[in-house]
Design a protein around this motif. Sequence first.
Motif, PDB file in Angstrom:
ATOM      1  N   PHE A  29       0.699  12.911   7.823  1.00  0.00           N
ATOM      2  CA  PHE A  29       1.619  12.186   6.958  1.00  0.00           C
ATOM      3  C   PHE A  29       3.017  12.788   6.920  1.00  0.00           C
ATOM      4  O   PHE A  29       3.999  12.080   6.710  1.00  0.00           O
ATOM      5  N   ALA A  82      -1.352  16.406  -0.988  1.00  0.00           N
ATOM      6  CA  ALA A  82      -2.762  16.390  -0.557  1.00  0.00           C
ATOM      7  C   ALA A  82      -2.829  15.722   0.813  1.00  0.00           C
ATOM      8  O   ALA A  82      -2.721  14.509   0.917  1.00  0.00           O
ATOM      9  N   LYS A 135      -7.404   5.413  -3.068  1.00  0.00           N
ATOM     10  CA  LYS A 135      -8.024   6.727  -2.903  1.00  0.00           C
ATOM     11  C   LYS A 135      -8.723   7.081  -4.222  1.00  0.00           C
ATOM     12  O   LYS A 135      -9.715   6.462  -4.535  1.00  0.00           O
ATOM     13  N   VAL A 149      -0.670  10.566  -2.419  1.00  0.00           N
ATOM     14  CA  VAL A 149      -1.517   9.375  -2.291  1.00  0.00           C
ATOM     15  C   VAL A 149      -2.970   9.762  -2.547  1.00  0.00           C
ATOM     16  O   VAL A 149      -3.682   9.099  -3.302  1.00  0.00           O
ATOM     17  N   THR A 150      -3.392  10.876  -1.962  1.00  0.00           N
ATOM     18  CA  THR A 150      -4.771  11.322  -2.147  1.00  0.00           C
ATOM     19  C   THR A 150      -4.905  12.296  -3.313  1.00  0.00           C
ATOM     20  O   THR A 150      -5.983  12.466  -3.859  1.00  0.00           O
ATOM     21  N   VAL A 178       3.786  16.782   1.541  1.00  0.00           N
ATOM     22  CA  VAL A 178       2.556  16.098   1.146  1.00  0.00           C
ATOM     23  C   VAL A 178       1.749  17.041   0.257  1.00  0.00           C
ATOM     24  O   VAL A 178       1.425  18.158   0.671  1.00  0.00           O
ATOM     25  N   PRO A 195       0.792  -1.234   0.000  1.00  0.00           N
ATOM     26  CA  PRO A 195       0.000   0.000   0.000  1.00  0.00           C
ATOM     27  C   PRO A 195       0.828   1.290   0.000  1.00  0.00           C
ATOM     28  O   PRO A 195       2.055   1.244   0.037  1.00  0.00           O
ATOM     29  N   GLY A 196       0.125   2.414  -0.013  1.00  0.00           N
ATOM     30  CA  GLY A 196       0.765   3.725  -0.088  1.00  0.00           C
ATOM     31  C   GLY A 196       1.923   3.918   0.879  1.00  0.00           C
ATOM     32  O   GLY A 196       2.935   4.523   0.525  1.00  0.00           O
ATOM     33  N   SER A 197       1.791   3.387   2.066  1.00  0.00           N
ATOM     34  CA  SER A 197       2.861   3.534   3.061  1.00  0.00           C
ATOM     35  C   SER A 197       4.164   2.911   2.568  1.00  0.00           C
ATOM     36  O   SER A 197       5.253   3.375   2.903  1.00  0.00           O
ATOM     37  N   THR A 229      -4.389  14.158   3.631  1.00  0.00           N
ATOM     38  CA  THR A 229      -5.666  13.482   3.861  1.00  0.00           C
ATOM     39  C   THR A 229      -6.167  13.661   5.289  1.00  0.00           C
ATOM     40  O   THR A 229      -7.365  13.538   5.547  1.00  0.00           O
TER      41      THR A 229
HETATM   42  C1  LIG Z   1      -3.626   6.970   2.727  1.00  0.00           C
HETATM   43  C2  LIG Z   1      -2.371   7.786   2.727  1.00  0.00           C
HETATM   44  C3  LIG Z   1      -1.097   7.211   2.890  1.00  0.00           C
HETATM   45  C4  LIG Z   1      -0.893   5.769   3.186  1.00  0.00           C
HETATM   46  O1  LIG Z   1      -1.452   4.911   2.262  1.00  0.00           O
HETATM   47  P1  LIG Z   1      -1.858   3.430   2.727  1.00  0.00           P
HETATM   48  O2  LIG Z   1      -2.409   2.839   1.471  1.00  0.00           O
HETATM   49  O3  LIG Z   1      -2.857   3.596   3.822  1.00  0.00           O
HETATM   50  O4  LIG Z   1      -0.635   2.758   3.198  1.00  0.00           O
HETATM   51  C5  LIG Z   1      -0.006   8.054   2.826  1.00  0.00           C
HETATM   52  N1  LIG Z   1      -0.134   9.370   2.621  1.00  0.00           N
HETATM   53  C6  LIG Z   1      -1.323   9.963   2.479  1.00  0.00           C
HETATM   54  C7  LIG Z   1      -1.417  11.428   2.263  1.00  0.00           C
HETATM   55  C8  LIG Z   1      -2.486   9.175   2.533  1.00  0.00           C
HETATM   56  O5  LIG Z   1      -3.683   9.750   2.393  1.00  0.00           O
END
Ligand SMILES: *Cc1c(COP(=O)(O)O)cnc(C)c1O
Length: 380
Positions: free
Chosen positions: A101, A150, A203, A179-180, A148, A74-76, A152
Amino acid sequence: MISQSLAINSFQPSRRTLMGPGPSDVSNRVLDAMARPTLGHLDPEFISMMNETKELLQYVFQTKNDWTFAVSAPGSAGMECCFANMVEPGDKVIVCQNGVFGGRMRENVERCGGIPIMVTDPWGCPVDPEKVEAALKDHPDTSLVAFVHAETSTGVRSDAERLTQLAHDFGCLVIVDSVTGLVGSPLLVDDWKIDAIYSGTQKCLSAPPGLSPISFNDAAAAKIRSRKSKVQSWFLDLNLIMGYWGGDTKRSYHHTAPVNCLYGLHESLIIVNEEGLEAGWARHQDNHAYLKAGLKDLGIEFLVDESFRLPQLNSVIIPDGVDDAVVRSRLLEEFSLEIGAGLGELAGKVWRIGLMGHSSNTKNVDYCLSALKFILKEVS
Ligand SMILES: *Cc1c(COP(=O)(O)O)cnc(C)c1O
């Protein structure tokens, strides 16, 4: 077999309407794609689908970067991949924090042996370029700026183009969390000259969680290739991963790609391509405006100033005397509708209403507004 007395049946999740900070609703088209036969991850059919995925990712990121692919997590993990590859021990990194974040970016810098220099702004405000400029002047030996696009946790958009330009003026590269942002808000990786960027599938792409689209330009790739020390993470080492995702050369085994998840991403990218990025950005904006008008009728205000508000993530102030948890659990139980809670210092103060990707439509806005109206009348 486990104990006979325990009857464990196939899992049948409820059909929710997902209007939180992610995951967003996944369309049947994407779910159907994921249910297709699993292929070997070096099967020529699969590899041609990966090549298409890369091309589609280059489109959504608006980049020609060769190093554009999806990290198998995932995003992390995309975040970690950027930091693990770009930060070498001793590197000074300016980390901008205006929500949750940015704090995780700091953690990443520290764990990579880098030295974070924090530039903080209040939650609900964008990253202030003037503070970043002052930090760059105070620390001329900085090599990276991370921020960052966006946030979230608050629903704030920062000026990624301006921050990138500033970093470059001082000879630094940037790491950007979008990510967002990706697909929900304008994002032009090549025009804005972003060096390293990561996103997520769950997202505004509206594919299930579990993959992280990522892109690196030539300057970032050069920094990674010229590292003095090995990337500490074997799994996320781009020098190794690119042997699987990269170029036209023969692909070699690195790890087994999450084959069916990638079918889902591929389909979600086709959907974005069919709509067109610009039309998608406009749709996110229009549905935000529609939600805003409806919330106004309910007397609910936004946390974030209009000029830097994210249309895909709406932080709204919980009316006085209303119990946050009660409302959210009733929305889930009675309406099968998920909205997000506030995080950190905003816990209990805001709700986060996501209008991301497939979830961003007028029907969802109407549904959310009428459910909120019904419950608020009962609890106040
Ligand atoms: C959701 C999110 C992440 C992490 O993504 P995951 O899929 O939850 O690991 C990182 N940065 C931002 C800004 C996010 O919204």
